[in-house]
Design a protein around this motif. Structure first.
Motif, PDB file in Angstrom:
ATOM      1  N   PRO A 103       0.798  -1.225   0.000  1.00 51.99           N
ATOM      2  CA  PRO A 103       0.000   0.000   0.000  1.00 51.99           C
ATOM      3  C   PRO A 103       0.827   1.271   0.000  1.00 51.99           C
ATOM      4  N   ARG A 104       2.130   1.172   0.203  1.00 53.03           N
ATOM      5  CA  ARG A 104       2.956   2.378   0.261  1.00 53.03           C
ATOM      6  C   ARG A 104       3.024   3.057  -1.102  1.00 53.03           C
ATOM      7  N   PRO A 105       2.906   4.373  -1.165  1.00 52.71           N
ATOM      8  CA  PRO A 105       3.042   5.059  -2.457  1.00 52.71           C
ATOM      9  C   PRO A 105       4.469   4.939  -2.967  1.00 52.71           C
ATOM     10  N   ALA A 106       4.591   4.862  -4.281  1.00 58.48           N
ATOM     11  CA  ALA A 106       5.927   4.757  -4.869  1.00 58.48           C
ATOM     12  C   ALA A 106       6.683   6.058  -4.652  1.00 58.48           C
ATOM     13  N   SER A 107       7.990   5.963  -4.485  1.00 55.64           N
ATOM     14  CA  SER A 107       8.814   7.154  -4.374  1.00 55.64           C
ATOM     15  C   SER A 107       8.802   7.903  -5.702  1.00 55.64           C
ATOM     16  N   ASP A 108       9.187   9.188  -5.653  1.00 49.98           N
ATOM     17  CA  ASP A 108       9.240   9.969  -6.883  1.00 49.98           C
ATOM     18  C   ASP A 108      10.176   9.319  -7.892  1.00 49.98           C
ATOM     19  N   GLU A 109      11.304   8.803  -7.427  1.00 50.97           N
ATOM     20  CA  GLU A 109      12.271   8.187  -8.340  1.00 50.97           C
ATOM     21  C   GLU A 109      11.680   6.957  -9.010  1.00 50.97           C
ATOM     22  N   ALA A 110      10.992   6.119  -8.222  1.00 51.52           N
ATOM     23  CA  ALA A 110      10.384   4.913  -8.798  1.00 51.52           C
ATOM     24  C   ALA A 110       9.260   5.278  -9.762  1.00 51.52           C
ATOM     25  N   LEU A 111       8.482   6.292  -9.400  1.00 50.58           N
ATOM     26  CA  LEU A 111       7.383   6.714 -10.268  1.00 50.58           C
ATOM     27  C   LEU A 111       7.915   7.292 -11.570  1.00 50.58           C
ATOM     28  N   ARG A 112       8.974   8.085 -11.480  1.00 46.32           N
ATOM     29  CA  ARG A 112       9.594   8.616 -12.713  1.00 46.32           C
ATOM     30  C   ARG A 112      10.089   7.477 -13.592  1.00 46.32           C
ATOM     31  N   ALA A 113      10.725   6.473 -12.964  1.00 48.72           N
ATOM     32  CA  ALA A 113      11.244   5.343 -13.740  1.00 48.72           C
ATOM     33  C   ALA A 113      10.117   4.621 -14.464  1.00 48.72           C
ATOM     34  N   ARG A 114       8.985   4.454 -13.795  1.00 50.39           N
ATOM     35  CA  ARG A 114       7.850   3.782 -14.438  1.00 50.39           C
ATOM     36  C   ARG A 114       7.289   4.628 -15.579  1.00 50.39           C
ATOM     37  N   ILE A 115       7.227   5.938 -15.373  1.00 49.40           N
ATOM     38  CA  ILE A 115       6.717   6.827 -16.422  1.00 49.40           C
ATOM     39  C   ILE A 115       7.637   6.810 -17.635  1.00 49.40           C
ATOM     40  N   VAL A 116       8.948   6.823 -17.391  1.00 51.62           N
ATOM     41  CA  VAL A 116       9.899   6.757 -18.511  1.00 51.62           C
ATOM     42  C   VAL A 116       9.721   5.439 -19.274  1.00 51.62           C
TER      43      VAL A 116
END
Length: 314
Positions: A188-201
């Motif tokens: 349930p933890r929100p993804a970190s900004d770095e992980a979210l950026r990696a997924r978006i890329v």
């Protein structure tokens, strides 16, 4: 095929990560492997007899470190061991396998589909990958069921796709796999900004041929506002729009240098609707026109080809 040696040779030629045979109950040995590509994905349908196979550290290939392996059982039972865990798989169940780590499979007579996904497209955080590798993903419910149904059908029929259709279909499959793996984590933890950026890329990389790809589409796909998306990239070298544009230009330059397709065709393949706009953008970025790149390639080809003899034999 009725020979273990012939099957292993065909496996090696298929590009699948290597497996070593430990035992097989069938005599004669009856197995088959059929591979098909869909954009950046490689799918292999396998039929194997009861037996055991494994991959150890010595047989792993460095090049396979660029891939994730996802196995779908369509018939039979498989016991898979990787990373200290054991998964017992039945029909429609899936498993994520790290192809450069030791693994062992013990199975009944089985039919399965192996899908190889570039890691740069299925972006998993190292900790999440460790938690997922070798774990059963149920294929009878939730997103796992959608992946199982889709991949099983794809393995049987992958003809008639244009290059753009193949890339976009592969992107959809990869996104669905990512959803199924995220659901398996149940974190349930929100993804970190770095992980979210990696997924978006990764999302952007997989959808570059889509002309509708832009910041609004990216934000909608990740259930966030445009403002949140722009803030996520405000300390990065490129904005989302600039990143999409740069990646498309890089793909175009690579394809123009390595194929005989026209500038307009390559531009259209990678999401540029206006060839004139593409040419101006390309020249502003690289300092020369895309036409110059194709002209240089043709000139090199002519120079490398043997000249026709003159009438006097010179």
């Amino acid at each position: 095929m009725s020979s273990l040696d012939a099957f292993q040779e065909k496996m090696a030629a298929s590009g699948l990560p290597p497996l070593l045979s430990r035992r097989h109950a069938a005599s004669p040995f009856l197995a088959e492997v059929v591979t098909r590509d869909l954009g950046p994905l490689r799918l292999a349908g396998l039929v194997t007899p009861e037996g055991e196979c494994f991959r150890d550290a010595r047989s792993a290939r460095e090049a396979d470190g660029e891939l994730w392996q996802i196995d779908l059982v369509t018939r039979g039972r498989v016991r898979a061991e990787q990373g200290g865990g054991t998964a017992v798989l039945g029909p429609s169940d899936l498993i994520l396998v790290d192809p450069i780590r030791p693994v062992r499979f013990d199975s009944s007579a089985t039919a399965s589909v192996t899908m190889l996904v570039p890691r740069r497209l299925l972006r998993l955080r190292p900790g999440d990958a460790d938690r997922l590798a070798g774990v059963r993903v149920r294929g009878d419910r939730g997103p796992g069921a959608l992946v199982a149904a889709l991949v099983g059908d794809m393995a049987r029929s992958l003809s008639g796709f244009s290059a753009e259709e193949a890339d976009r279909s592969a992107a959809a499959v990869i996104e669905l796999v990512a959803v199924a793996l995220s659901a398996q984590l149940g974190d349930p933890r929100p993804a970190s900004d770095e992980a979210l950026r990696a997924r978006i890329v990764g999302f952007i990389e997989a959808r570059l041929p889509d002309r509708n790809l832009g910041p609004a589409a990216v934000a909608a796909a990740h259930h966030m506002s445009l403002r949140r998306l722009h803030r996520l990239f405000e300390d990065q070298p490129l904005t989302v729009a600039a990143l999409i544009r740069r990646r498309r230009l890089e793909r175009c330059r690579a394809e123009l240098a390595g194929s005989a397709r026209t500038v307009a065709a390559v531009a259209a393949r990678w999401g540029f609707a206006d060839p004139a706009h593409f040419s101006r953008l390309f020249k502003a970025t690289y300092g020369y026109s895309p036409a110059a790149l194709t002209s240089n390639k043709r000139a090199r080809a002519v120079k490398a080809s043997p000249g026709r003899p003159r009438d006097d034999g010179g």
